[in-house]
Design a protein around this motif. Structure first.
Motif, PDB file in Angstrom:
ATOM      1  N   ASP A  78       0.836  -1.207   0.000  1.00  0.00           N
ATOM      2  CA  ASP A  78       0.000   0.000   0.000  1.00  0.00           C
ATOM      3  C   ASP A  78       0.871   1.257   0.000  1.00  0.00           C
ATOM      4  N   ALA A  79       1.961   1.242   0.749  1.00  0.00           N
ATOM      5  CA  ALA A  79       2.856   2.393   0.774  1.00  0.00           C
ATOM      6  C   ALA A  79       3.505   2.594  -0.592  1.00  0.00           C
ATOM      7  N   ALA A  80       3.926   1.501  -1.222  1.00  0.00           N
ATOM      8  CA  ALA A  80       4.585   1.599  -2.525  1.00  0.00           C
ATOM      9  C   ALA A  80       3.672   2.203  -3.573  1.00  0.00           C
ATOM     10  N   ASP A  81       2.370   1.913  -3.477  1.00  0.00           N
ATOM     11  CA  ASP A  81       1.424   2.326  -4.511  1.00  0.00           C
ATOM     12  C   ASP A  81       0.669   3.599  -4.148  1.00  0.00           C
ATOM     13  N   HIS A  82       0.946   4.177  -2.987  1.00  0.00           N
ATOM     14  CA  HIS A  82       0.214   5.371  -2.567  1.00  0.00           C
ATOM     15  C   HIS A  82       0.604   6.553  -3.458  1.00  0.00           C
ATOM     16  N   ALA A  83      -0.378   7.329  -3.856  1.00  0.00           N
ATOM     17  CA  ALA A  83      -0.134   8.413  -4.802  1.00  0.00           C
ATOM     18  C   ALA A  83       0.888   9.422  -4.286  1.00  0.00           C
ATOM     19  N   LEU A  84       0.813   9.773  -3.007  1.00  0.00           N
ATOM     20  CA  LEU A  84       1.750  10.753  -2.455  1.00  0.00           C
ATOM     21  C   LEU A  84       3.175  10.211  -2.414  1.00  0.00           C
ATOM     22  N   VAL A  85       3.310   8.931  -2.137  1.00  0.00           N
ATOM     23  CA  VAL A  85       4.643   8.324  -2.115  1.00  0.00           C
ATOM     24  C   VAL A  85       5.202   8.252  -3.528  1.00  0.00           C
ATOM     25  N   ARG A  86       4.402   7.776  -4.467  1.00  0.00           N
ATOM     26  CA  ARG A  86       4.877   7.630  -5.852  1.00  0.00           C
ATOM     27  C   ARG A  86       5.242   8.979  -6.463  1.00  0.00           C
ATOM     28  N   GLN A  87       4.449  10.001  -6.170  1.00  0.00           N
ATOM     29  CA  GLN A  87       4.663  11.295  -6.807  1.00  0.00           C
ATOM     30  C   GLN A  87       5.821  12.068  -6.170  1.00  0.00           C
ATOM     31  N   HIS A  88       5.877  12.077  -4.844  1.00  0.00           N
ATOM     32  CA  HIS A  88       6.818  12.958  -4.149  1.00  0.00           C
ATOM     33  C   HIS A  88       8.053  12.236  -3.605  1.00  0.00           C
ATOM     34  N   TYR A  89       7.960  10.926  -3.420  1.00  0.00           N
ATOM     35  CA  TYR A  89       9.089  10.160  -2.877  1.00  0.00           C
ATOM     36  C   TYR A  89       9.311   8.902  -3.714  1.00  0.00           C
ATOM     37  N   PRO A  90       9.588   9.067  -5.016  1.00  0.00           N
ATOM     38  CA  PRO A  90       9.735   7.892  -5.890  1.00  0.00           C
ATOM     39  C   PRO A  90      10.848   6.960  -5.446  1.00  0.00           C
ATOM     40  N   LEU A  91      11.879   7.491  -4.793  1.00  0.00           N
ATOM     41  CA  LEU A  91      12.962   6.640  -4.301  1.00  0.00           C
ATOM     42  C   LEU A  91      12.423   5.595  -3.332  1.00  0.00           C
ATOM     43  N   LEU A  92      11.528   6.024  -2.438  1.00  0.00           N
ATOM     44  CA  LEU A  92      10.952   5.106  -1.461  1.00  0.00           C
ATOM     45  C   LEU A  92      10.022   4.105  -2.124  1.00  0.00           C
ATOM     46  N   SER A  93       9.223   4.557  -3.067  1.00  0.00           N
ATOM     47  CA  SER A  93       8.324   3.645  -3.780  1.00  0.00           C
ATOM     48  C   SER A  93       9.106   2.560  -4.501  1.00  0.00           C
ATOM     49  N   GLN A  94      10.208   2.951  -5.178  1.00  0.00           N
ATOM     50  CA  GLN A  94      11.037   1.972  -5.876  1.00  0.00           C
ATOM     51  C   GLN A  94      11.645   0.961  -4.909  1.00  0.00           C
ATOM     52  N   HIS A 227      14.752  13.375  -9.590  1.00  0.00           N
ATOM     53  CA  HIS A 227      16.021  12.679  -9.808  1.00  0.00           C
ATOM     54  C   HIS A 227      16.275  11.700  -8.663  1.00  0.00           C
ATOM     55  N   ALA A 228      15.737  10.513  -8.781  1.00  0.00           N
ATOM     56  CA  ALA A 228      15.889   9.502  -7.736  1.00  0.00           C
ATOM     57  C   ALA A 228      15.873   8.118  -8.365  1.00  0.00           C
ATOM     58  N   ALA A 247      20.531   3.704  -2.854  1.00  0.00           N
ATOM     59  CA  ALA A 247      19.467   4.691  -2.980  1.00  0.00           C
ATOM     60  C   ALA A 247      20.127   6.024  -3.296  1.00  0.00           C
ATOM     61  N   ALA A 248      19.814   6.585  -4.454  1.00  0.00           N
ATOM     62  CA  ALA A 248      20.449   7.823  -4.896  1.00  0.00           C
ATOM     63  C   ALA A 248      19.378   8.853  -5.249  1.00  0.00           C
ATOM     64  N   ALA A 249      19.567  10.088  -4.768  1.00  0.00           N
ATOM     65  CA  ALA A 249      18.644  11.178  -5.071  1.00  0.00           C
ATOM     66  C   ALA A 249      19.438  12.470  -5.201  1.00  0.00           C
ATOM     67  N   LEU A 250      19.070  13.303  -6.182  1.00  0.00           N
ATOM     68  CA  LEU A 250      19.839  14.510  -6.462  1.00  0.00           C
ATOM     69  C   LEU A 250      18.940  15.694  -6.761  1.00  0.00           C
ATOM     70  N   GLN A 251      19.508  16.883  -6.527  1.00  0.00           N
ATOM     71  CA  GLN A 251      18.983  18.123  -7.073  1.00  0.00           C
ATOM     72  C   GLN A 251      20.065  18.680  -7.992  1.00  0.00           C
ATOM     73  N   LEU A 252      19.670  19.041  -9.205  1.00  0.00           N
ATOM     74  CA  LEU A 252      20.618  19.540 -10.198  1.00  0.00           C
ATOM     75  C   LEU A 252      20.256  20.960 -10.600  1.00  0.00           C
ATOM     76  N   ARG A 321      26.506   3.913 -11.129  1.00  0.00           N
ATOM     77  CA  ARG A 321      25.345   3.643 -11.983  1.00  0.00           C
ATOM     78  C   ARG A 321      24.075   4.263 -11.415  1.00  0.00           C
ATOM     79  N   ALA A 322      23.842   4.119 -10.100  1.00  0.00           N
ATOM     80  CA  ALA A 322      22.610   4.628  -9.499  1.00  0.00           C
ATOM     81  C   ALA A 322      22.524   6.145  -9.616  1.00  0.00           C
ATOM     82  N   VAL A 323      23.622   6.843  -9.366  1.00  0.00           N
ATOM     83  CA  VAL A 323      23.613   8.308  -9.472  1.00  0.00           C
ATOM     84  C   VAL A 323      23.401   8.734 -10.920  1.00  0.00           C
ATOM     85  N   ASN A 324      24.043   8.052 -11.856  1.00  0.00           N
ATOM     86  CA  ASN A 324      23.859   8.397 -13.268  1.00  0.00           C
ATOM     87  C   ASN A 324      22.416   8.206 -13.712  1.00  0.00           C
ATOM     88  N   VAL A 325      21.790   7.119 -13.268  1.00  0.00           N
ATOM     89  CA  VAL A 325      20.384   6.893 -13.630  1.00  0.00           C
ATOM     90  C   VAL A 325      19.499   7.942 -12.973  1.00  0.00           C
TER      91      VAL A 325
END
Length: 339
Positions: A78-94, A227-228, A247-252, A321-325
């Motif tokens: 349920d957490a993985a598929d929750h709209a707020l998680v998928r939209q704002h925290y894709p790293l956690l959903s993945q 970027h996550a 787990a990689a997340a960036l602001q560019l 690889r994770a940061v590049n993706v």
């Protein structure tokens, strides 16, 4: 067969009271605890069922500061598929989707995921007499035994087991906070302080006090929705724990890294925040040379054994690889699998 009593708690206060009995343990989805009980690695005298507590523990909601609160009883699926998680925290959903199997994710809870015991065959199999985690002072059979899946960072002479949670690696990168309630009231634990390195007490996986109950996981306002990426490298593509995960997340901004978060799984007794690599990458341009240098610096203090020496180079490559993706500089391809 040992007798085990059972009590279903109806609220948080009742659950905490019920758990005061020596040998009592909370049970939610039971996906890890029941495994441990079947093998004899856990021997509770009482199970306190917390699946009917209410109080928002089974909900996901926005916080006033724009962050997110996830109840400890929310199912992983349920957490993985929750709209707020998928939209704002894709790293956690993945990370959620990378863990276990769909059937287990449908049962496992967020709080239970945080409390997964380290996955070491010498701990789970009671036929092995040497396991400081199961029997403090008995020794660590893995040090001179099967080492492939064991730790290369933060280990001690007492234990070289690794934390198996995918979710926790993402939460470490996102600077989550774990909220708990116990006999002394409520407290908030920064995620970096929740899990422990083994030191001289590998039997303690977390900094929870006896009888404390995890109630919520709080996430700060979203900072990395674009970027996550969560990379999990394992021996097979389905239902396998990570040899190494990132787990990689960036602001560019204009090709430069204005903020970066990196956490590793499968390498230590707790999710490993790659603070050295983060410092080296933050504020500069993103290119393969800088990435390789940062990854190598993060693993410089690794202390592998003969059977898991490959993990050092594997972790370095996985970071790159994770940061590049995450940055959109390469495509995800297929899930990492090591033959």
């Amino acid at each position: 067969m040992e007798a085990i009593s059972y009590e279903r708690a109806s609220d948080v206060a009742g659950a905490i009271r019920a758990a005061r009995e020596p040998g009592a343990m909370f049970i939610g989805g039971g996906t890890n605890l029941l495994d441990l009980m079947k093998g004899g690695a856990a021997r509770p005298v009482k199970l306190v069922d917390i699946t009917h507590l209410g109080s928002g523990l089974d909900a996901i909601e926005r916080l006033p500061d724009g962050g997110l609160r996830i109840g400890a009883l929310v199912r992983n699926s349920d957490a993985a598929d929750h709209a707020l998680v998928r939209q704002h925290y894709p790293l956690l959903s993945q990370a959620f989707v990378s863990g276990a199997s769909a059937q287990l994710r449908n049962m496992a809870t967020v709080g239970g995921n945080l409390l997964q015991r380290t996955r070491c065959p010498y701990f789970y199999d009671t036929a092995f007499a040497e396991c400081n985690k199961r029997m403090p002072g008995s020794g660590c059979g893995a040090i001179d035994g099967y080492q492939r899946t064991q730790a290369i960072l933060g280990a001690s002479s007492q234990c070289i087991a690794v934390n198996p949670s995918d979710m926790s690696v993402a939460l470490a990168a996102l600077d989550a906070t774990v909220r708990v309630t116990g006999a002394d009231g409520e407290r908030a634990i920064p995620f970096a302080d929740f899990h422990r390195l083994p030191g001289d007490h590998p039997e303690r996986d977390t900094t929870l006090r006896p009888g404390e109950l995890i109630t919520f996981v709080d996430l700060p306002p979203p900072a990395f929705p674009e970027h996550a990426y969560y990379l999990k490298v394992r021996d097979r593509a389905s239902y396998a724990f990570a040899l190494v995960s990132v787990a990689a997340a960036l602001q560019l901004q204009g090709g430069n890294v204005s903020d970066v978060r990196i956490a590793l799984g499968g390498v230590a007794h707790k999710p490993w925040r790659a603070s050295v690599a983060e410092r080296m990458l933050s504020g500069g341009p993103l290119n393969d040379e800088r990435l390789r240098e940062a990854a190598a610096a993060e693993l410089r203090d690794a202390k592998p054994l003969a059977g898991n020496r490959f993990k050092v180079a594997l972790a370095e490559r996985a970071i790159v690889r994770a940061v590049n993706v995450a940055a959109g500089r390469s495509s995800p391809g297929i899930t990492g699998v090591v033959a």
